[in-house]
Design a protein around this motif. Sequence first.
Motif, PDB file in Angstrom:
ATOM      1  N   SER A   1       0.872  -1.194  -0.106  1.00 18.12           N
ATOM      2  CA  SER A   1       0.076  -0.036  -0.132  1.00 18.12           C
ATOM      3  C   SER A   1       0.769   1.185   0.050  1.00 18.12           C
ATOM      4  O   SER A   1       0.547   2.328  -0.760  1.00 18.12           O
ATOM      5  N   ALA A   2       2.214   1.419   0.831  1.00 19.92           N
ATOM      6  CA  ALA A   2       2.763   2.336   0.826  1.00 19.92           C
ATOM      7  C   ALA A   2       3.611   2.580  -0.672  1.00 19.92           C
ATOM      8  O   ALA A   2       3.590   3.797  -0.948  1.00 19.92           O
ATOM      9  N   LEU A   3       3.839   1.596  -1.158  1.00 15.53           N
ATOM     10  CA  LEU A   3       4.557   1.704  -2.361  1.00 15.53           C
ATOM     11  C   LEU A   3       3.381   2.595  -3.441  1.00 15.53           C
ATOM     12  O   LEU A   3       3.757   3.173  -4.285  1.00 15.53           O
ATOM     13  N   ALA A   4       2.334   1.670  -3.611  1.00 17.80           N
ATOM     14  CA  ALA A   4       1.046   2.354  -4.388  1.00 17.80           C
ATOM     15  C   ALA A   4       0.919   3.824  -4.098  1.00 17.80           C
ATOM     16  O   ALA A   4       0.623   4.504  -4.778  1.00 17.80           O
ATOM     17  N   ARG A   5       0.628   4.312  -2.911  1.00 23.56           N
ATOM     18  CA  ARG A   5       0.419   5.478  -2.488  1.00 23.56           C
ATOM     19  C   ARG A   5       1.701   6.285  -3.058  1.00 23.56           C
ATOM     20  O   ARG A   5       1.334   7.460  -3.360  1.00 23.56           O
ATOM     21  N   ARG A   6       2.654   5.795  -2.853  1.00 23.93           N
ATOM     22  CA  ARG A   6       4.251   6.618  -3.365  1.00 23.93           C
ATOM     23  C   ARG A   6       3.879   7.060  -4.514  1.00 23.93           C
ATOM     24  O   ARG A   6       4.697   7.945  -5.194  1.00 23.93           O
ATOM     25  N   ALA A   7       3.481   5.775  -5.414  1.00 22.40           N
ATOM     26  CA  ALA A   7       3.490   6.107  -6.884  1.00 22.40           C
ATOM     27  C   ALA A   7       2.357   6.812  -7.258  1.00 22.40           C
ATOM     28  O   ALA A   7       2.371   7.266  -8.444  1.00 22.40           O
ATOM     29  N   GLY A   8       1.460   7.403  -6.740  1.00 22.92           N
ATOM     30  CA  GLY A   8       0.267   8.216  -6.815  1.00 22.92           C
ATOM     31  C   GLY A   8      -0.759   7.220  -7.501  1.00 22.92           C
ATOM     32  O   GLY A   8      -1.764   7.752  -7.961  1.00 22.92           O
ATOM     33  N   LEU A   9      -0.781   6.155  -7.342  1.00 25.12           N
ATOM     34  CA  LEU A   9      -1.689   5.091  -7.706  1.00 25.12           C
ATOM     35  C   LEU A   9      -3.158   4.910  -6.853  1.00 25.12           C
ATOM     36  O   LEU A   9      -2.902   5.217  -5.408  1.00 25.12           O
ATOM     37  N   GLY A  10      -4.184   4.446  -7.203  1.00 26.33           N
ATOM     38  CA  GLY A  10      -5.478   4.533  -6.385  1.00 26.33           C
ATOM     39  C   GLY A  10      -5.416   3.027  -5.636  1.00 26.33           C
ATOM     40  O   GLY A  10      -4.313   2.212  -6.172  1.00 26.33           O
ATOM     41  N   LEU A  11      -6.160   2.784  -4.351  1.00 26.77           N
ATOM     42  CA  LEU A  11      -5.788   1.615  -3.904  1.00 26.77           C
ATOM     43  C   LEU A  11      -7.407   1.011  -3.583  1.00 26.77           C
ATOM     44  O   LEU A  11      -8.176   1.665  -2.981  1.00 26.77           O
ATOM     45  N   VAL A  12      -7.535  -0.389  -3.731  1.00 34.72           N
ATOM     46  CA  VAL A  12      -8.638  -0.853  -3.371  1.00 34.72           C
ATOM     47  C   VAL A  12      -7.879  -2.485  -2.748  1.00 34.72           C
ATOM     48  O   VAL A  12      -6.882  -2.655  -2.893  1.00 34.72           O
ATOM     49  N   GLY A  13      -8.652  -3.016  -2.010  1.00 34.12           N
ATOM     50  CA  GLY A  13      -8.204  -4.394  -1.371  1.00 34.12           C
ATOM     51  C   GLY A  13      -9.354  -5.416  -1.124  1.00 34.12           C
ATOM     52  O   GLY A  13     -10.567  -5.173  -1.216  1.00 34.12           O
ATOM     53  N   GLU A  14      -9.010  -6.318  -0.613  1.00 34.04           N
ATOM     54  CA  GLU A  14      -9.818  -7.810  -0.615  1.00 34.04           C
ATOM     55  C   GLU A  14      -9.044  -8.667   0.376  1.00 34.04           C
ATOM     56  O   GLU A  14      -7.847  -8.597   0.585  1.00 34.04           O
ATOM     57  N   ASN A  15      -9.738  -9.500   1.187  1.00 32.56           N
ATOM     58  CA  ASN A  15      -9.321 -10.491   1.821  1.00 32.56           C
ATOM     59  C   ASN A  15      -8.768 -11.613   1.079  1.00 32.56           C
ATOM     60  O   ASN A  15      -9.304 -11.978  -0.119  1.00 32.56           O
ATOM     61  N   PRO A  16      -7.874 -12.747   1.690  1.00 31.55           N
ATOM     62  CA  PRO A  16      -7.472 -13.557   0.757  1.00 31.55           C
ATOM     63  C   PRO A  16      -8.605 -14.655   0.498  1.00 31.55           C
ATOM     64  O   PRO A  16      -8.624 -15.403  -0.258  1.00 31.55           O
ATOM     65  N   GLY A  17      -9.548 -14.809   1.424  1.00 30.55           N
ATOM     66  CA  GLY A  17     -10.692 -16.027   1.409  1.00 30.55           C
ATOM     67  C   GLY A  17     -10.392 -17.056   2.279  1.00 30.55           C
ATOM     68  O   GLY A  17      -9.433 -17.053   2.814  1.00 30.55           O
ATOM     69  N   PRO A  18     -11.209 -17.947   2.128  1.00 30.25           N
ATOM     70  CA  PRO A  18     -10.997 -19.070   3.077  1.00 30.25           C
ATOM     71  C   PRO A  18      -9.484 -19.727   2.870  1.00 30.25           C
ATOM     72  O   PRO A  18      -8.887 -20.086   1.843  1.00 30.25           O
ATOM     73  N   PRO A  19      -8.978 -19.799   4.035  1.00 30.31           N
ATOM     74  CA  PRO A  19      -7.413 -20.262   3.818  1.00 30.31           C
ATOM     75  C   PRO A  19      -7.140 -21.603   3.305  1.00 30.31           C
ATOM     76  O   PRO A  19      -6.032 -21.962   3.012  1.00 30.31           O
ATOM     77  N   ASP A  20      -8.367 -22.614   3.366  1.00 28.65           N
ATOM     78  CA  ASP A  20      -8.105 -23.926   2.812  1.00 28.65           C
ATOM     79  C   ASP A  20      -8.747 -23.897   1.260  1.00 28.65           C
ATOM     80  O   ASP A  20      -8.462 -25.181   0.806  1.00 28.65           O
ATOM     81  N   ALA A  21      -8.918 -22.791   0.650  1.00 23.72           N
ATOM     82  CA  ALA A  21      -9.233 -22.798  -0.610  1.00 23.72           C
ATOM     83  C   ALA A  21      -8.136 -22.623  -1.584  1.00 23.72           C
ATOM     84  O   ALA A  21      -7.108 -21.907  -1.217  1.00 23.72           O
ATOM     85  N   PRO A  22      -8.279 -23.290  -3.067  1.00 23.33           N
ATOM     86  CA  PRO A  22      -7.043 -22.963  -3.737  1.00 23.33           C
ATOM     87  C   PRO A  22      -6.884 -21.221  -4.166  1.00 23.33           C
ATOM     88  O   PRO A  22      -7.729 -20.664  -3.959  1.00 23.33           O
ATOM     89  N   PHE A  23      -5.488 -21.132  -4.263  1.00 20.41           N
ATOM     90  CA  PHE A  23      -5.242 -19.746  -4.847  1.00 20.41           C
ATOM     91  C   PHE A  23      -5.187 -18.354  -3.411  1.00 20.41           C
ATOM     92  O   PHE A  23      -5.147 -17.433  -3.841  1.00 20.41           O
ATOM     93  N   THR A  24      -5.522 -18.755  -2.421  1.00 21.59           N
ATOM     94  CA  THR A  24      -5.802 -18.010  -1.429  1.00 21.59           C
ATOM     95  C   THR A  24      -4.333 -17.750  -0.422  1.00 21.59           C
ATOM     96  O   THR A  24      -4.236 -17.091   0.458  1.00 21.59           O
TER      97      THR A  24
END
Length: 439
Positions: free
Chosen positions: A354-377
């Motif tokens: 987030s700090a790098l994105a703000r430093r670059a002047g980019l917008g920021l959105v986010g999401e949680n990883p999801g269920p820890p036992d699910a693929p790709f999380t």
Amino acid sequence: MRGLLRVALLFMATVIVGCSAETQPAPEHMSFGVLGATCASARLTALHDAGVSVVELPLAWDRYQPGAGRVDHHYVAEVRERLNSCREAGMAVVLSPGLHYPPDWVRGLPGGVLRGSGGGAPEDEGAELVFSAAARDAAQKYLAIVASDLGFEGIAAIRVGTNASGELGYPGPSDGGNEREYWAFGDAPQYGIGLAEGVAPSPMPGWIPGSGSWHGRSVTDEQVQRWWDWYSGSTVDAAVWQISELRKLGYQGRVHVPVAGRGVLPNDKAKAIEGGLDGRANPDGAQERGLDYSAQFAVLATLPGVDVDFTGLDDVTAVRAAAAVPRQEHCLPTDTENVLTDDVSQWSSHRYTSALARRAGLGLVGENPGPPDAPFTGGSPQSHSLAEQLRTAPGYAVECGMTMFLFGFEEDLFEEEVSGVSTEDYKEVIQQLKPPPQH
């Protein structure tokens, strides 16, 4: 359950205030949403009542175009109906075109699959959109069809990525290949055969990271640096290409570029270059994934309307950072100034990125990883449960200056007995963080 959640929310607020006095309630313009929306009427009603105003609608390229030159019109009708339902319910839509779910015929095109430095090919990986001219041509035509079929009305953002998770970067170091596999060794990147227009081939054809020589001569740090800049730069250039194609099709809204983890940390990169990318200073496997966020965000910042979408709010790095003394998981106002000079090795991934994105002047959105036992999380035994993610991740989004939080996933909010969370729980979180509207 909900009583316990309310107590936990109050505790969370106390902890955040104690650790970061600058934390404020979510600004009025911040929106809360869900990933993996079905746009089912009953669910939309419950989500709206919870305070959700934005949904992520995923498409699948392999279902949309199951054969070359062929569109599944039944699937298109299904997608159009879902999109219209969300629009009519007043939901803003984040559209995921699904380029990371390519049909087999695209993967079968010349150079349609990434090739690794050890000869491997990634399993179930997205199409080779970084270097392959044929795969990019197919993707461009697919995006044009989607734009024609669905239009851009009510689309708050479109997601672009380059790997099988729909995020920025190459596959992981062992995703279907050998350990420490780098993924730019097909004919296109190595020899320019079938190379996409405007894309540069390898500056050191045939050189494999970790090798101390090339064409019989010792490899210099400068050459390794040049190769790394090409490797990591090529993947962000592929994201830029997608954004350019969307703009050509008339899309003028926000673009979300999902990213995970911290990428290569500055001190680690310096050590890695000195070692010829031989595996040292690579704790997260970010080198093989080609993730150099400081440089890549600078490229994305040259384009209008781009937001970094951090996909791991309250991931395992946040759990570890919370256990550090002093705690290192909370975003601070001074992070933008200190991110390139402080010891950031114990920072949570979301704090650093987030700090790098703000430093670059980019917008920021986010999401949680999801269920820890699910693929790709990216889950591990240390990961927080989904209920714990719901308690903490939205607060991280607020304090890191994000304008949107997407909960993963909609399905879990309607399967409380399995997931441990519900729309009522999400409602309490939103009410805790978002101030009432001013009249």
